[in-house]
Scaffold this active site. Structure first.
Site, PDB file in Angstrom:
ATOM      1  N   GLY A   1       0.816  -1.202   0.000  1.00 39.16           N
ATOM      2  CA  GLY A   1       0.000   0.000   0.000  1.00 39.16           C
ATOM      3  C   GLY A   1       0.848   1.249   0.000  1.00 39.16           C
ATOM      4  O   GLY A   1       2.067   1.199   0.237  1.00 39.16           O
TER       5      GLY A   1
ATOM      6  N   GLY B   1       1.961   5.622   4.651  1.00 38.20           N
ATOM      7  CA  GLY B   1       1.059   6.233   5.616  1.00 38.20           C
ATOM      8  C   GLY B   1      -0.292   5.578   5.756  1.00 38.20           C
ATOM      9  O   GLY B   1      -1.162   6.101   6.462  1.00 38.20           O
TER      10      GLY B   1
ATOM     11  N   GLY C   1      -0.905   2.599   7.122  1.00 37.84           N
ATOM     12  CA  GLY C   1      -1.028   1.808   8.342  1.00 37.84           C
ATOM     13  C   GLY C   1      -0.520   0.392   8.247  1.00 37.84           C
ATOM     14  O   GLY C   1      -0.984  -0.475   8.993  1.00 37.84           O
ATOM     15  N   LYS C   2       0.450   0.116   7.378  1.00 36.28           N
ATOM     16  CA  LYS C   2       0.958  -1.253   7.245  1.00 36.28           C
ATOM     17  C   LYS C   2       1.720  -1.677   8.503  1.00 36.28           C
ATOM     18  O   LYS C   2       1.502  -2.768   9.037  1.00 36.28           O
ATOM     19  CB  LYS C   2       1.861  -1.337   6.009  1.00 36.28           C
ATOM     20  N   THR C   3       2.611  -0.830   8.977  1.00 34.31           N
ATOM     21  CA  THR C   3       3.359  -1.161  10.188  1.00 34.31           C
ATOM     22  C   THR C   3       2.439  -1.211  11.400  1.00 34.31           C
ATOM     23  O   THR C   3       2.616  -2.048  12.303  1.00 34.31           O
ATOM     24  CB  THR C   3       4.476  -0.126  10.409  1.00 34.31           C
TER      25      THR C   3
ATOM     26  N   HIS D   1      -6.213  35.996 -10.873  1.00 37.05           N
ATOM     27  CA  HIS D   1      -5.752  34.641 -11.226  1.00 37.05           C
ATOM     28  C   HIS D   1      -6.595  33.586 -10.500  1.00 37.05           C
ATOM     29  O   HIS D   1      -7.124  32.660 -11.139  1.00 37.05           O
ATOM     30  CB  HIS D   1      -4.277  34.499 -10.853  1.00 37.05           C
ATOM     31  N   GLU D   2      -6.727  33.742  -9.190  1.00 35.00           N
ATOM     32  CA  GLU D   2      -7.508  32.770  -8.431  1.00 35.00           C
ATOM     33  C   GLU D   2      -8.994  32.886  -8.743  1.00 35.00           C
ATOM     34  O   GLU D   2      -9.721  31.882  -8.710  1.00 35.00           O
ATOM     35  CB  GLU D   2      -7.268  32.950  -6.936  1.00 35.00           C
TER      36      GLU D   2
ATOM     37  N   ASP E   1       0.200  25.360 -12.709  1.00 33.41           N
ATOM     38  CA  ASP E   1      -1.009  24.979 -13.447  1.00 33.41           C
ATOM     39  C   ASP E   1      -0.654  24.308 -14.766  1.00 33.41           C
ATOM     40  O   ASP E   1      -1.252  23.296 -15.145  1.00 33.41           O
ATOM     41  CB  ASP E   1      -1.866  26.225 -13.720  1.00 33.41           C
TER      42      ASP E   1
END
Length: 660
Positions: free
Chosen positions: A215, A218, A220-222, A437-438, A515
């Protein structure tokens, strides 16, 4: 009854130091005595050969003794002074290997008594020659004793570094893990195998040899492996893939053998190897020849997992986020019987993860966990844990007694977009350009069908950006349509189109670089991977570049002709130009809305989805209540530029930031 305090016992280090000091003293005292006694005598003179011959001719030599082949020791008849000191004896060396007849005639003519004896090494000379070796042996003895005193054995390089989790270790159970129910179900079955194997073997089933947790980082494998250790109630060995490889050749294979020997001694047990891609990489991928220590370690691991000797009762669990680089022999059934995918959590999984991390924190009544889970698509378990932690820290800075929803919202913006750079002062013209722009991004996101709902627009500098407009999907998305891809392209070019429309072609800035990069990547996958171009057709052009393995990529040959590559470039340019022209058309038809959004951004700096809907209806924005913060907290005088914020790729249904 009182306990008399006992004096502290000397540790091993003190005992060894005293012993070493004693033997060094025993060795050094005789040597020093001999040296001082030799240097303190003044009755022996060291002569050059010509001085010796001159003294013989002066009849000042009484007798000589030839020691060995060319050393001469003798006595003077009279006085001899050298460097202000009086000497009665002398020592010199002959220029040749042996004394010659000519020299013997000279000694006989002047009445010198000649004697000879074999050369013998004195104890002091022997001790001086052996002293360096004795010191090295003493130092090595000291190091070996130190290793034994600290619980290590000499020559233990090949011993496994696996840690055995016992009952005293703080337990993590499956109750502490949320968002991966399928993976928990598969691992529960393995635990049941260990606790009651006859339940499955009576029907002909066999114990699984291994399970590979796969996976993104982050997810959650460990943590899942820790939960297995807490639930199993059996010996659990934990080790990292990088612990196998050492600077000494052959150590990795030796540690693999030792690890499985420990596992057999404690069977039935579980062995967990984290980041197994450090040792399980594809064989033959290295460049050049020579011995590869990792390949030897991998070969030993393959043999131990499924070789001639059986390892019944030893289950291997491994975790990796790069399954594409693992060797195929490692992934086959019989070694890793199961590949358990631990993917990013869905809406229900995110809600469960948030509840797990909030259960020990004072949460206010206005916190809506359902809304937080819906507004964080694409976030992994580690990201959600960081979100809750940032909200707690922010609430503490504001002197809140609980964590409120406003704290979670601000923490979410910080995690997704980066920290605010309030100390950055922008010119009015730059703020106006950033606002348009935004605003261009916002108008295209709202009016072009296929875009996700607009979440927030801001011109407050965050991280490395001067402004951000981003969207959030209403639900988890596993696929994307042609309409949605083309709408994202239009939104991506909304900022550049707004700059060109309002300020003219010569006033556009380099703020749209991010962008353009994002849009070009979408357009190239649109043409070469998704098969949505009519000229190229539904074929794959080139290889999938999402995960590049250098050892394989350098040896592979891309079966793409120059004509096809040129056609792909033409189609990518056509798709991008179509999106840019459509963005200019949408903004031209809705120039009034663009001006309103830009003016509101210059006034308030941040607009939510509700604010933009009010402007779209032609109404005035209501006054905004300020966030109550602690008066003790002062903004820093200078804030360094934050690192590039972690963003979910747009094709995964996460937030789509468009920095200015």
């Amino acid at each position: 009854m009182t306990n008399t305090p006992q004096p502290p016992k000397p540790n091993g280090f003190g005992r060894i130091s005293k012993t070493l000091a004693f033997w060094l003293l025993v060795l050094l005292v005789p040597v020093a005595f001999l040296q001082f006694s030799k240097s303190g005598t003044d009755s022996v003179a060291k002569l050059e050969y010509w001085q010796f011959a001159d003294e013989v001719r002066k009849d000042n030599v009484d007798k000589v003794t030839v020691v060995g082949s060319n050393e001469i020791r003798g006595e003077f008849r009279g006085a001899f002074a050298q460097d202000g000191r009086s000497a009665t004896k002398f020592v010199t060396r002959l220029p040749g290997a042996n004394i010659s007849d000519r020299e013997m005639d000279l000694l006989t003519q002047h009445g010198v008594k000649v004697n000879a004896e074999e050369a013998r090494t004195s104890f002091g000379t022997f001790l001086l020659a052996a002293l360096p070796w004795l010191l090295m042996i003493a130092f090595w003895f000291f190091i070996m004793r130190q290793m034994q005193a600290s619980g290590q054995k000499a020559f233990s390089f090949g011993k496994s570094k696996a840690k055995l989790l016992t009952g005293d270790t703080p337990k993590v159970t499956f109750a502490d893990v949320a968002g991966c129910d399928e993976a928990k179900y598969d691992l529960r079955e393995i635990i049941e195998f260990l606790k009651d194997p006859q339940k499955f073997t009576k029907l002909g089933g066999r114990l699984p040899k291994g399970a590979l947790l796969v996976g993104p980082p982050g997810t959650g494998k460990t943590l899942l492996a820790k939960a297995v250790a807490g639930e199993a109630g059996r010996p659990f060995f934990s080790m990292s893939g990088s612990d196998f490889v050492e600077m000494f050749v052959g150590v990795g294979a030796s540690r693999v053998r030792d690890l499985f020997e420990q596992g057999k001694a404690h069977a039935p047990c579980i062995i967990f190897i984290d980041e197994i891609d450090a040792v399980g990489r594809h064989r033959g991928a290295g460049l050049g020849g020579g011995h590869d220590e990792r390949e030897q370690t991998l070969n030993q691991l393959l043999v131990e997992m499924d070789g001639f000797e059986s390892n019944d009762g030893v289950i291997l669990i491994a975790a990796t986020n790069r399954p594409d680089v693992l060797d195929p022999a490692l992934l086959r059934p019989g070694r890793f019987d199961r590949q358990i995918v631990v993917d990013s959590p869905d809406y229900k999984g995110r809600e469960g993860i948030l509840r797990v991390h909030m259960r020990n924190k004072p949460i206010a009544e206005d916190v809506n966990i359902d809304a937080l889970a819906r507004s964080t698509p694409g976030m992994a378990g580690a990201d959600l844990a960081n979100l809750v932690n940032e909200a707690a820290l922010l609430a503490a800075r504001r002197n809140h007694d609980k964590i409120y929803m406003a704290d979670f919202e601000d923490a979410k913006d910080k995690v997704m977009l980066g920290a605010e750079r309030k100390s950055l002062v922008m010119k009015d013209e730059e703020r106006r350009l950033t606002a348009y722009h935004e605003g261009g991004h916002a108008v295209c996101a709202m009016l072009v069908k296929g875009n996700d709902p607009l979440h927030k627009v801001t011109i407050v500098p965050r991280g490395r950006t001067l402004g951000v407009a981003y969207t959030l999907p209403e639900d988890d998305r596993v696929s994307v349509t042609r309409e949605q891809l083309e709408a994202r392209l239009v939104m991506a070019y909304g900022g550049r189109a707004a700059e060109e429309l309002v300020f003219g072609h010569d006033k556009v800035t380099a703020g749209a670089a991010s962008d353009i990069q994002q849009a070009t990547g979408i357009a190239r996958r649109y043409v070469s991977q998704f098969g949505l171009s009519e000229k190229i057709g539904p074929i794959l052009v080139g290889e999938n570049e999402t995960e590049v393995f250098l050892g394989r990529e350098l040896t592979s040959r891309r079966n793409v002709s120059e004509r096809t590559a040129e056609l792909v470039d033409e189609e990518v340019k056509r798709v991008i130009q179509t999106a840019f022209d459509r963005a200019k058309q949408v903004l031209s038809e809705n120039r009034d809305l663009l001006d309103k959004i830009a003016a509101a951004l210059l006034e308030r700096e941040t607009l939510t989805r509700e604010d933009i809907e009010v402007l779209r209806r032609g109404e005035e924005l209501p006054p905004r209540a300020p966030i109550v913060t602690s008066p003790k907290v002062e903004a820093p005088s200078a804030t360094p530029a934050a690192a590039e914020p972690k963003r979910t790729p747009p094709l995964l249904g996460g937030p789509n930031p468009h920095p200015a």
